[in-house]
Each structure stands twice: as C-alpha cells, then as structure tokens.
Design a protein around this motif. Sequence first.
Motif, PDB file in Angstrom:
ATOM      1  N   GLN A   1      -7.275  -5.927  -0.307  1.00  0.00           N
ATOM      2  CA  GLN A   1      -8.041  -4.866   0.331  1.00  0.00           C
ATOM      3  C   GLN A   1      -9.069  -5.058   0.938  1.00  0.00           C
ATOM      4  N   ARG A   2     -10.110  -5.846   0.767  1.00  0.00           N
ATOM      5  CA  ARG A   2     -11.013  -6.296   1.483  1.00  0.00           C
ATOM      6  C   ARG A   2     -10.640  -6.894   2.834  1.00  0.00           C
TER       7      ARG A   2
ATOM      8  N   LEU B   1     -13.719   0.061   0.327  1.00  0.00           N
ATOM      9  CA  LEU B   1     -14.003  -0.355  -1.055  1.00  0.00           C
ATOM     10  C   LEU B   1     -15.076   0.362  -1.632  1.00  0.00           C
TER      11      LEU B   1
ATOM     12  N   PRO C   1      -7.591   3.270  -0.716  1.00  0.00           N
ATOM     13  CA  PRO C   1      -7.786   1.896  -0.733  1.00  0.00           C
ATOM     14  C   PRO C   1      -7.731   1.099   0.292  1.00  0.00           C
ATOM     15  N   THR C   2      -6.958   1.612   1.448  1.00  0.00           N
ATOM     16  CA  THR C   2      -6.493   0.767   2.827  1.00  0.00           C
ATOM     17  C   THR C   2      -7.861   1.088   3.529  1.00  0.00           C
TER      18      THR C   2
ATOM     19  N   GLU D   1      -7.873  -7.146  -4.599  1.00  0.00           N
ATOM     20  CA  GLU D   1      -9.064  -6.981  -4.446  1.00  0.00           C
ATOM     21  C   GLU D   1      -9.189  -7.727  -2.831  1.00  0.00           C
TER      22      GLU D   1
ATOM     23  N   THR E   1      -9.682  -3.508   5.089  1.00  0.00           N
ATOM     24  CA  THR E   1     -10.534  -2.625   5.320  1.00  0.00           C
ATOM     25  C   THR E   1     -11.834  -3.255   5.847  1.00  0.00           C
TER      26      THR E   1
ATOM     27  N   THR F   1       0.768  -1.305  -0.197  1.00  0.00           N
ATOM     28  CA  THR F   1       0.054  -0.011   0.173  1.00  0.00           C
ATOM     29  C   THR F   1       0.849   1.278   0.045  1.00  0.00           C
TER      30      THR F   1
END
Length: 308
Positions: free
Chosen positions: A216-217, A249, A245-246, A213, A220, A169
């Motif tokens: 990220q999911r 979503l 993005p951190t 993705e 987050t 990130t």
Amino acid sequence: MLGLLQRRRSWTAAELAAELGVTERSIRRDAERLRSLGYPVRATSGVGGGYRLGAGARMPPLLLDDEEAIATAVSLRLASGGTVSGAAEAALRALAKLDQVMPPRLREQVRAVHAATDTLVAEGVAIDADVLVTFARACRDLLRVRFHYPARAGGESERTVEPVRMVTTGRRWYLMAFDVDRDDWRTFRLDRMRDVRATTWRFRAREHPDPVEHVQRSVTTIPYRWLVRVRLHAPARTVRELVPPTIGLVHDEGTHCVLEVGGDDLDWIAAHIARLGIPAEVLEPPELREAATRLARTLQQLGGAGTR
C-alpha cells in the motif's frame, strides 16, 4: 461416509460404523466403492489407524452441502469477471457443471441470487494464472524467482527475488519480495513481469514488513514527486470509506486521522482533498497550502463569474 471423511482428517472403522449405524464390514465395503468412484480413501492399520481422504491423481466429484453449493456457485459467478487470465472461462465451465448436477431447489436459489445481483467493478489487468501459481509455490517453498521487469531508465532488467506474499487490490496484483541484487524489499506489479521462472535455489525466510502495508505504501506514496500529509478532522473509518487503499494511507488518531497520499501535481491533490468535504490541516509539504490557495481563488472566481 464421504461426508464424514471430508469433515475430519481421520476416522477409525469403529467410529465410522457408529456414526452411520452399520457394521465395520460395511465400512470396508463402502471404502472400496468410494475408491472405485475415484475418491482416494486411505486406510492404515494398527493403533491410531483408520480411514482418511487423501489427494488423488484426479479430482473426483465433490460432496457439498446446501450452503456450500450455493456459496460455490455465487463465488464462481463473481470469478467469471475476475482479473486472472483464463479464470473467467474456467469459472464459467465449473459453474455450468455445478448447475447441471444441482437439485432444482438449490438451482432456483442460486439463480435468484444471480438475478438480483449486479457487479460494479473497474476494469482490471489480466494476469496469467501460471504466474500466480509460480509465485504461490515459490512463497510456500521458499524458492527464488527470476523475471524480466521494466527499468525506470527504460528497457528491462532481470530481477532475482525472494517472494513473500502476493497482494491484490481487485484491479491489480502485486508481489512483495526481497530483491537480491538491490538488497532491499521491493514491490512489483505482476502484469509488468515477463519470462517468470522459479529457480531451484532455496532461501531462508527473513524478517519482513507487513506485506499489505508495504504494498500500500509503495503504490500510494513512493513513486511520486510529492508526499502529502494532512490531518483530517474525522475518524479514520469515515475517511477510509472515501479514500481507497490504493490512493492513500489513513492513520488513526482517535477522533482525527492523518492522510498520506503521493502525487506529482499538488493542485490535483488539493482539489481531491477538498472534495472530501472534511476540515483539513496541512502538515506537509508547505507548498500544498499554496496549491489550496490557488484552488480557493479559482473557485471564488468561478462562483462569481455570472454575477454583476
């Protein structure tokens, strides 16, 4: 000749001679001269044979054109403030060497870029470069890796994983891998690992989620008590400029988008959604509406505190 060998994988002696306007005998002589300077020039005979530049036991000097030299120098300057342990010092050493051999006109251009540029980067967590190399090779060669990792209940547990991809990130490094013992895909922070070691056990590549993705999911939404979904009356590109993005979503819905964000404090989430300044509709959980009501009441009291 070195520039041509770096440009294409293989050349015949006739092709090199034609490009350089010399004889094939000169090509053979120049190839020997390059080898004496440390460049691994490989020669093969027969149909389809020719000259190519291979990998050697040591790194000889590189031949860079003007644009490549400037891009390399600027990139090294940025890397000197990176999050890979030891990379800053190595980048500075490489930058010093490059600056020493640069023509004056290129050196002035690079220094002009440096003088006109500042970086605004949040402090990151340093990662041992050996850990990055271990996982990079394991991802490439499909090798299982073992390491110790903090357990949620406290202490540490040994994990055996089949690594797929590292994701950064800018501040932290993550690994997406298949956890063999838990029989599922997992996300791990590299700075929390200890005693990382590649095994000799090869695995067969599996169908896997998109690494970016998935990570990220994971960072987050999954670790938190609440998963919040709100529809924002703004295009996704606008919201992505406001929400890193951190943090959340963003799902595109044309003129609208849906923001997913995780957290343990709904009051905190409501305040940050309000700070976006975008009309929002709560999708879930319903408790977020109560938090928004509390926030509105607090702001109303704050706005009228000084009036009589």
